[in-house]
Write an enzyme that holds these catalytic residues in place. Structure first.
Site, short mmCIF file in Angstrom:
data_model
loop_
_atom_site.label_atom_id
_atom_site.label_comp_id
_atom_site.label_asym_id
_atom_site.label_seq_id
_atom_site.Cartn_x
_atom_site.Cartn_y
_atom_site.Cartn_z
N SER A 110 0.50 -1.20 -0.19
CA SER A 110 -0.13 -0.02 0.02
C SER A 110 0.87 1.42 0.02
O SER A 110 1.84 1.27 0.59
CB SER A 110 -0.80 0.06 1.31
OG SER A 110 -1.48 1.11 1.32
N GLU A 112 0.35 3.60 1.94
CA GLU A 112 0.45 3.62 3.37
C GLU A 112 1.66 3.48 3.91
O GLU A 112 1.97 4.09 4.92
CB GLU A 112 -0.61 3.04 4.08
CG GLU A 112 -2.17 3.70 3.81
CD GLU A 112 -2.37 5.12 4.47
OE1 GLU A 112 -1.74 5.09 5.72
OE2 GLU A 112 -2.87 5.88 4.02
N TYR A 134 -1.97 -0.06 10.19
CA TYR A 134 -2.56 -0.77 8.90
C TYR A 134 -0.93 -0.40 7.99
O TYR A 134 -0.50 -1.35 7.46
CB TYR A 134 -3.54 -0.04 8.06
CG TYR A 134 -3.45 -0.18 6.85
CD1 TYR A 134 -4.25 -1.38 6.39
CD2 TYR A 134 -3.13 0.43 5.47
CE1 TYR A 134 -4.49 -1.96 5.03
CE2 TYR A 134 -3.34 0.02 4.32
CZ TYR A 134 -3.81 -1.21 4.16
OH TYR A 134 -4.09 -1.41 2.55
P1 GDR Z 1 -7.30 5.31 2.73
O1 GDR Z 1 -8.70 5.38 2.11
O2 GDR Z 1 -7.25 5.34 4.26
O3 GDR Z 1 -6.51 6.42 2.09
O4 GDR Z 1 -6.78 3.69 2.12
P2 GDR Z 1 -10.10 6.27 2.72
O5 GDR Z 1 -10.96 6.46 1.64
O6 GDR Z 1 -10.68 5.63 3.87
O7 GDR Z 1 -9.38 7.71 3.07
C1 GDR Z 1 -8.89 8.39 2.14
C2 GDR Z 1 -8.51 10.22 2.73
O8 GDR Z 1 -9.81 10.63 2.91
C3 GDR Z 1 -9.71 11.17 4.49
N1 GDR Z 1 -11.09 11.18 4.66
C4 GDR Z 1 -11.93 10.47 5.06
N2 GDR Z 1 -11.96 8.99 5.01
C5 GDR Z 1 -12.92 8.36 5.30
N3 GDR Z 1 -12.97 7.00 5.25
N4 GDR Z 1 -14.07 8.87 5.43
C6 GDR Z 1 -14.49 10.35 5.78
O9 GDR Z 1 -15.41 10.78 6.37
C7 GDR Z 1 -13.40 11.21 5.40
N5 GDR Z 1 -12.94 12.45 5.42
C8 GDR Z 1 -11.66 12.77 4.98
C9 GDR Z 1 -8.88 10.18 5.00
O10 GDR Z 1 -8.58 10.76 6.49
C10 GDR Z 1 -7.73 9.84 4.02
O11 GDR Z 1 -6.89 10.77 4.11
C11 GDR Z 1 -7.24 3.21 1.23
C12 GDR Z 1 -7.69 1.74 1.42
O12 GDR Z 1 -8.11 1.03 0.11
C13 GDR Z 1 -6.29 0.87 1.71
O13 GDR Z 1 -6.65 -0.39 1.77
C14 GDR Z 1 -5.09 1.38 0.60
O14 GDR Z 1 -4.03 0.41 1.11
C15 GDR Z 1 -4.89 2.75 0.32
O15 GDR Z 1 -6.31 3.36 0.09
C16 GDR Z 1 -4.07 2.92 -0.54
#
Ligand code: GDR
Length: 302
Positions: A110, A112, A134
């Site tokens: 990832s 990440e 993670y």
């Molecule tokens: P991520 O995906 O953590 O990058 O992991 P996610 O869509 O959860 O978050 C992306 C970014 O958005 C910000 N964020 C929010 N996130 C969520 N879920 N809900 C909210 O309300 C919100 N508001 C802002 C987060 O803080 C973050 O910065 C995904 C997954 O598919 C992993 O398994 C993979 O490894 C990575 O992408 C690359």
């Protein structure tokens, strides 16, 4: 998406499913391939069942995607995250080693693992700097993958995938949460969407293209690790704006910021250098942020 791609190449696909999981089979049904994939129950953290599955099915290619995949959930469930990712990949590597199987193993790494971009692009050469349980688990598992490759000559490689989206994305990830909320707001069944930090930037790509890169990695003669991304990073604010625009809405009238969705150790910016995948795999992503939003909306299952 991967199963569908492999079936299109005439593979016999065996999928694994936790005893309590309904999600995997639901996605296979949505894709219309439920009857084409042989499903086996598997607890990836249980070595004996991993070994027996490998011994009985003798796969040529193994795609290790089975694990807790939410960054935010990993702060709440660090043990489940660490167990499923690190112990799960170790079990698989050991099972392949001890069964003397010449299988090629793809491990889902990832972005990440790298932490934030700061003033440089993230590539296969970037030192790992994870910021969540993670990311820490994915980084440790990557080192196991590399170690089994170097120590035992196993064909094992890591794809450092950046965010990859599709209509199958669950609603606890931000892109699907936004799209579903836009649909509800435009139909009048909801007024507001609550989000965390809109200033973060991510490299959002199209999952069906990424599974192709995963497969390409296993077609090489020698195992190598790859960054898989589009090479373009955009703010969450832009993703929100474009999604609301699709429905003729102004996001500023419908989005509220909720601190509950902020992460304590957040990766503010994630920018990738995809030269290696372009050169060695000859892989080139086609879909960019606008296409991804349209693709998630127009191909949705509801
Ligand atoms: P991520 O995906 O953590 O990058 O992991 P996610 O869509 O959860 O978050 C992306 C970014 O958005 C910000 N964020 C929010 N996130 C969520 N879920 N809900 C909210 O309300 C919100 N508001 C802002 C987060 O803080 C973050 O910065 C995904 C997954 O598919 C992993 O398994 C993979 O490894 C990575 O992408 C690359």
């Amino acid at each position: 998406m991967l199963a569908k791609f492999l079936l299109s190449k005439n593979y016999n696909v065996i999928g694994t499913c936790r005893r309590d999981s309904k999600i995997n089979s639901k996605n296979l049904e949505l894709l219309g391939i439920y009857n084409k994939v042989k499903l086996e129950l598997l607890d990836i953290t249980d070595y004996k069942s991993v070994f027996e599955l490998i011994k009985n099915t003798k796969p040529n290619e193994i795609y290790c995607l089975a694990a807790q995949s939410s960054v935010s959930l990993s702060f709440l469930k660090p043990k489940e995250t660490i167990d499923s990712i690190i112990i799960g990949s170790l079990n698989l590597l050991e099972a392949v080693k001890l069964s003397n199987l010449k299988a090629k193993i793809y491990f889902a790494g990832s972005s990440e693992c790298f932490g934030p971009s700061l003033d440089f692009l993230l590539s296969e050469e970037t030192p790992l700097n994870p910021k969540s349980p993670y990311g820490i688990a994915k980084s440790s598992a990557h080192w196991l993958v590399k170690n089994y490759r170097e120590n035992y000559g196993i064909f094992s490689c890591t794809g450092f995938l950046f965010n990859h989206e599709s209509p199958l994305r669950p609603k606890n990830f931000v892109t699907q949460k936004i799209i579903q909320s836009c649909i509800q707001i435009s139909s009048g069944s909801k007024d507001f969407l609550e989000l965390g930090n809109l200033n973060i930037s991510r490299d959002w790509g199209w999952a069906p293209e990424y599974v192709q890169a995963m497969w390409m990695m296993l077609q090489l003669d020698c195992p190598e690790d790859f960054v898989v991304a589009t090479g373009e990073s955009h703010s969450l604010k832009k993703f929100v704006d474009l999604s609301f625009q699709y429905f003729g809405l102004n996001w500023k009238n419908h989005v509220k910021i909720n601190n509950e969705f902020f992460r304590k150790t957040e990766i503010l910016e994630s920018k990738a250098d995809i030269k290696k995948a372009k050169t060695i795999l000859n892989w080139k992503p086609q879909k960019k942020i606008d296409d991804i939003i349209v693709g998630m909306i127009e191909n949705r299952f509801d």
